[in-house]
Scaffold this active site. Structure first.
Site, PDB file in Angstrom:
ATOM      1  N   TYR A  51       0.831  -1.221   0.000  1.00 19.85           N
ATOM      2  CA  TYR A  51       0.000   0.000   0.000  1.00 19.85           C
ATOM      3  C   TYR A  51       0.864   1.269   0.000  1.00 19.85           C
ATOM      4  CZ  TYR A  51      -3.558  -3.370   1.656  1.00 19.85           C
ATOM      5  OH  TYR A  51      -4.392  -4.457   1.808  1.00 19.85           O
ATOM      6  N   LYS A  80       1.369  -7.075   6.311  1.00 22.68           N
ATOM      7  CA  LYS A  80       1.364  -8.320   5.522  1.00 22.68           C
ATOM      8  C   LYS A  80       2.704  -8.580   4.842  1.00 22.68           C
ATOM      9  CE  LYS A  80      -3.474  -7.149   4.688  1.00 22.68           C
ATOM     10  NZ  LYS A  80      -3.598  -5.691   4.457  1.00 22.68           N
TER      11      LYS A  80
HETATM   12  N1  NAP Z   1      -5.662  -8.662   1.925  1.00 27.70           N
HETATM   13  C1  NAP Z   1      -5.918  -8.127   0.762  1.00 27.70           C
HETATM   14  O1  NAP Z   1      -5.512  -8.639  -0.305  1.00 27.70           O
HETATM   15  C2  NAP Z   1      -6.761  -6.890   0.690  1.00 27.70           C
HETATM   16  C3  NAP Z   1      -7.351  -6.520  -0.526  1.00 27.70           C
HETATM   17  C4  NAP Z   1      -8.146  -5.389  -0.553  1.00 27.70           C
HETATM   18  C5  NAP Z   1      -8.334  -4.638   0.602  1.00 27.70           C
HETATM   19  N2  NAP Z   1      -7.714  -4.997   1.771  1.00 27.70           N
HETATM   20  C6  NAP Z   1      -7.874  -4.187   3.002  1.00 27.70           C
HETATM   21  O2  NAP Z   1      -9.263  -3.944   3.206  1.00 27.70           O
HETATM   22  C7  NAP Z   1      -9.497  -2.541   3.258  1.00 27.70           C
HETATM   23  C8  NAP Z   1     -10.889  -2.213   2.739  1.00 27.70           C
HETATM   24  O3  NAP Z   1     -11.076  -2.630   1.413  1.00 27.70           O
HETATM   25  P1  NAP Z   1     -11.048  -1.634   0.158  1.00 27.70           P
HETATM   26  O4  NAP Z   1     -10.232  -0.439   0.469  1.00 27.70           O
HETATM   27  O5  NAP Z   1     -10.660  -2.475  -0.991  1.00 27.70           O
HETATM   28  O6  NAP Z   1     -12.555  -1.264  -0.081  1.00 27.70           O
HETATM   29  P2  NAP Z   1     -13.845  -0.822   0.751  1.00 27.70           P
HETATM   30  O7  NAP Z   1     -13.500  -0.520   2.158  1.00 27.70           O
HETATM   31  O8  NAP Z   1     -14.892  -1.806   0.434  1.00 27.70           O
HETATM   32  O9  NAP Z   1     -14.260   0.497  -0.016  1.00 27.70           O
HETATM   33  C9  NAP Z   1     -13.493   1.660   0.028  1.00 27.70           C
HETATM   34  C10 NAP Z   1     -14.158   2.675  -0.900  1.00 27.70           C
HETATM   35  O10 NAP Z   1     -15.467   2.998  -0.420  1.00 27.70           O
HETATM   36  C11 NAP Z   1     -15.569   4.399  -0.163  1.00 27.70           C
HETATM   37  N3  NAP Z   1     -16.314   4.520   1.111  1.00 27.70           N
HETATM   38  C12 NAP Z   1     -15.851   4.261   2.358  1.00 27.70           C
HETATM   39  N4  NAP Z   1     -16.818   4.449   3.259  1.00 27.70           N
HETATM   40  C13 NAP Z   1     -17.920   4.842   2.580  1.00 27.70           C
HETATM   41  C14 NAP Z   1     -19.228   5.200   2.970  1.00 27.70           C
HETATM   42  N5  NAP Z   1     -19.601   5.178   4.256  1.00 27.70           N
HETATM   43  N6  NAP Z   1     -20.100   5.569   2.006  1.00 27.70           N
HETATM   44  C15 NAP Z   1     -19.735   5.593   0.703  1.00 27.70           C
HETATM   45  N7  NAP Z   1     -18.509   5.251   0.269  1.00 27.70           N
HETATM   46  C16 NAP Z   1     -17.592   4.887   1.199  1.00 27.70           C
HETATM   47  C17 NAP Z   1     -14.144   4.886  -0.061  1.00 27.70           C
HETATM   48  O11 NAP Z   1     -14.050   6.217  -0.512  1.00 27.70           O
HETATM   49  P3  NAP Z   1     -13.571   7.436   0.468  1.00 27.70           P
HETATM   50  O12 NAP Z   1     -12.203   7.074   0.964  1.00 27.70           O
HETATM   51  O13 NAP Z   1     -13.600   8.612  -0.433  1.00 27.70           O
HETATM   52  O14 NAP Z   1     -14.577   7.488   1.564  1.00 27.70           O
HETATM   53  C18 NAP Z   1     -13.406   3.954  -0.998  1.00 27.70           C
HETATM   54  O15 NAP Z   1     -13.538   4.396  -2.346  1.00 27.70           O
HETATM   55  C19 NAP Z   1      -8.351  -1.974   2.424  1.00 27.70           C
HETATM   56  O16 NAP Z   1      -8.190  -0.592   2.577  1.00 27.70           O
HETATM   57  C20 NAP Z   1      -7.209  -2.823   2.907  1.00 27.70           C
HETATM   58  O17 NAP Z   1      -6.756  -2.363   4.173  1.00 27.70           O
HETATM   59  C21 NAP Z   1      -6.958  -6.136   1.831  1.00 27.70           C
END
Ligand code: NAP
Length: 323
Positions: A51, A80
């Site tokens: 990240y 990780k």
């Molecule tokens: N282990 C892995 O391979 C892996 C893969 C993917 C993710 N992850 C971890 O999981 C975390 C979360 O997953 P993700 O970042 O992929 O996606 P997510 O949390 O499902 O979605 C994040 C997106 O949703 C928006 N958002 C957040 N809260 C919101 C709300 N209340 N209303 C409307 N939109 C909202 C954010 O925009 P804004 O920031 O503009 O609010 C961002 O664009 C990651 O950040 C990472 O730490 C791990």
């Protein structure tokens, strides 16, 4: 402030059920956002070397810890082992680099980020073929890597260890070679990707699950576009059933999506760098979905994976590619 809930891990330690995701946030953004997240009361932070923001997060944590605004023991920091470090001889040095960047003596949870390994070039960049696809290292040996992960616990560098993006067969195979069973599996999980068999297996094996991309990870769309992957991704926040339930409880669609996950006994790590949405995502402990509403959302499972690594073209050729 809403009550902070925990999941109890199979080693007796506990993990806050709600965490703060940090993928796809620049160092500048994440510096402001992690400060804000700590102010709001998030204590579980999920990051990874890929990240590219561990240093920025480390600076914020150091400020909070040295000012006595938070105790190390009340933080839960996950990072990780990245895909290029997925080799036994690189496990400890890779974690030590993360610890230096995070300015911590230990992490609460260290996860093998992916079951596959990729190669780096002499500049430390992903090694690629002429067509731009990533070169994989097919020699990945999960059992040997896990032995080194167990060594990290013995040395006090990681309190708990786990895996991410492993499929059921890979976990089953790995568990036969464990002295320490994995404490956590981190996977994509939301209404459109429920993976009931995998969840059942982990529950029966006492492996806690963390749901990533719980809101459908809008950033993946942008990432796909950047590397020329054409794919329409679902908008979970616009699903009529979710919106209807949200309206009933005077909550947002995001809060319903997150609440549904914690009610299933999973930990969840939504990412936001927007102050209002960060607060919204944390405010999910003052309402409860009815069994009928949970069932209504369960029925939406469509086996749609958003983080399919298409943006990391070439890794699907690895013999341990999980999907
Ligand atoms: N282990 C892995 O391979 C892996 C893969 C993917 C993710 N992850 C971890 O999981 C975390 C979360 O997953 P993700 O970042 O992929 O996606 P997510 O949390 O499902 O979605 C994040 C997106 O949703 C928006 N958002 C957040 N809260 C919101 C709300 N209340 N209303 C409307 N939109 C909202 C954010 O925009 P804004 O920031 O503009 O609010 C961002 O664009 C990651 O950040 C990472 O730490 C791990």
């Amino acid at each position: 402030m809403s009550e902070q809930k925990y999941l109890h891990l199979n080693n007796g330690l506990k993990m806050p059920i709600l965490g703060y995701g940090t993928w796809m946030a620049s160092e500048e953004e994440i510096t402001v956002a992690v400060n804000e997240a700590l102010e709001i009361g998030y204590r579980h932070i999920d990051t990874a070397p890929v990240y590219l923001n561990e240093k920025a997060i480390g600076n914020v944590l150091q400020e909070w810890l040295s000012a006595g605004k938070v105790k190390r023991s009340s933080l839960f920091v996950t990072t990780k082992l990245p895909p290029p470090g997925n080799k036994p001889d690189l496990v400890e040095s890779t974690l030590r680099k993360s610890l230096a960047d995070l300015q911590l003596d230990y992490v609460d949870l260290y996860l093998i980020h992916t079951p596959f390994t990729v190669m780096l070039d002499e500049n430390g960049e992903f090694k690629r073929y002429e067509d731009g696809t990533i070169m994989v290292d097919p020699s990945t040996d999960h059992a040997a890597i896990w032995k080194e992960m167990e060594g990290l616990v013995a040395k006090g560098l990681a309190k708990s260890i786990g895996i991410s993006n492993f499929n059921l067969q890979q976990i089953e195979r790995l568990r036969k070679h464990c002295t320490i069973q994995p404490q956590v599996l981190q996977i994509e999980y939301h209404i459109y990707l429920q993976q009931p068999e995998l969840i059942e297996y982990c529950k029966a094996s006492d492996i806690a699950i963390t749901a990533y991309s719980p809101l459908g990870s809008k950033g993946v769309g942008a990432l796909n576009k950047m590397v020329g992957v054409e794919r329409e991704l679902p908008d979970l926040l616009e699903v009529p059933e979710v919106k209807q339930i949200a309206k009933k409880y005077h909550k947002s669609a995001a809060q319903v999506l997150l609440r549904w996950i914690v009610e299933k006994g999973l930990s969840v790590i939504p990412k936001s760098t927007n102050s209002k949405r960060m607060r919204e995502n944390k405010d999910i402990f003052d309402f409860k979905l009815s069994p009928e509403e949970i069932e209504q959302l369960n029925k939406l499972d469509a086996n749609v994976r958003v983080v399919d690594f298409a943006f990391f073209k070439g890794v699907e050729k690895h013999p341990e590619f999980p999907f």
